[in-house]
Design an enzyme around this catalytic site. Structure first.
Site, mmCIF file in Angstrom:
data_model
loop_
_atom_site.group_PDB
_atom_site.id
_atom_site.type_symbol
_atom_site.label_atom_id
_atom_site.label_comp_id
_atom_site.label_asym_id
_atom_site.label_seq_id
_atom_site.Cartn_x
_atom_site.Cartn_y
_atom_site.Cartn_z
ATOM 1 N N GLY A 78 0.789 -1.224 0.000
ATOM 2 C CA GLY A 78 0.000 0.000 0.000
ATOM 3 C C GLY A 78 0.821 1.273 0.000
ATOM 4 O O GLY A 78 0.283 2.364 0.177
ATOM 5 N N GLN A 79 2.138 1.147 -0.204
ATOM 6 C CA GLN A 79 3.022 2.308 -0.184
ATOM 7 C C GLN A 79 3.656 2.569 -1.550
ATOM 8 O O GLN A 79 4.625 3.318 -1.660
ATOM 9 C CB GLN A 79 4.105 2.120 0.882
ATOM 10 C CG GLN A 79 3.531 1.984 2.278
ATOM 11 C CD GLN A 79 4.602 1.788 3.330
ATOM 12 O OE1 GLN A 79 5.686 2.354 3.252
ATOM 13 N NE2 GLN A 79 4.302 0.976 4.331
ATOM 14 N N GLY A 82 4.988 -1.927 -5.133
ATOM 15 C CA GLY A 82 4.643 -2.759 -6.282
ATOM 16 C C GLY A 82 4.698 -1.955 -7.570
ATOM 17 O O GLY A 82 5.156 -2.436 -8.607
ATOM 18 N N ASP A 108 -2.528 -11.806 -9.569
ATOM 19 C CA ASP A 108 -3.274 -11.989 -8.329
ATOM 20 C C ASP A 108 -3.861 -10.650 -7.877
ATOM 21 O O ASP A 108 -4.785 -10.605 -7.087
ATOM 22 C CB ASP A 108 -2.407 -12.629 -7.242
ATOM 23 C CG ASP A 108 -1.106 -11.898 -7.006
ATOM 24 O OD1 ASP A 108 -0.699 -11.107 -7.861
ATOM 25 O OD2 ASP A 108 -0.493 -12.128 -5.950
ATOM 26 N N TYR A 113 -1.593 -4.300 -12.406
ATOM 27 C CA TYR A 113 -1.105 -4.521 -13.761
ATOM 28 C C TYR A 113 -1.910 -3.742 -14.799
ATOM 29 O O TYR A 113 -1.370 -3.323 -15.816
ATOM 30 C CB TYR A 113 -1.083 -6.020 -14.062
ATOM 31 C CG TYR A 113 -0.281 -6.772 -13.023
ATOM 32 C CD1 TYR A 113 1.103 -6.601 -12.922
ATOM 33 C CD2 TYR A 113 -0.897 -7.598 -12.100
ATOM 34 C CE1 TYR A 113 1.832 -7.254 -11.946
ATOM 35 C CE2 TYR A 113 -0.166 -8.268 -11.118
ATOM 36 C CZ TYR A 113 1.195 -8.085 -11.049
ATOM 37 O OH TYR A 113 1.931 -8.725 -10.080
#
Length: 136
Positions: A78-79, A82, A108, A113
């Site tokens: 959440g930071q 990713g 997932d 994406y």
């Protein structure tokens, strides 16, 4: 929070740990030792000397590329980590994947994406997988 971006595959121990704590399928140590050096590209993120996120690209380097092992330590989710991993992967692909290459991933977290232009394959095709040594 200072994030250090390392454009290399994560170390085997970090790779195995991040897969497990992020909810991905555990992988055998010996297989990881053999597989990781065969990656086309890898990136991992370090905060306070700890590997907290990673991702890899595998494939033949010309026609087929697959984004795999994108994982973020739950303490750091959440930071935007990713997103940083994916930005580095997309930079690699933009520089190295020729026109017409097929770039795939198993999502997932599809929302991550989709931000990078990936779309669901359905209904044109279905993703499938097979694992050796499993009963059909």
């Amino acid at each position: 929070m200072t994030v250090k971006v390392i454009k290399e595959v994560a170390a085997v121990a970090d790779f195995l740990r991040l897969r497990v704590i992020s909810g991905l399928t555990p992988r055998p140590v010996e297989a990881a030792k053999k597989a990781l050096p065969n990656s086309l590209f890898g990136v991992h993120l370090i905060i306070d000397n700890n590997t907290v996120a990673m991702g890899r690209v595998v494939g033949d380097g010309a026609l087929n590329f697959e984004i795999v092992d994108v994982a973020v330590d739950p303490q750091y989710q959440g930071q935007g980590l990713g997103r940083i991993v994916m930005q580095n992967i997309m930079q690699y692909l933009n520089e190295n994947a020729p026109e017409g290459a097929y770039i795939t991933l198993l999502a997932d977290v599809p929302e991550l994406y989709k931000k990078f232009g990936f779309v669901l394959s359905r209904p044109e095709c279905e993703g499938m997988h097979w694992q050796p040594n499993t009963k059909n």
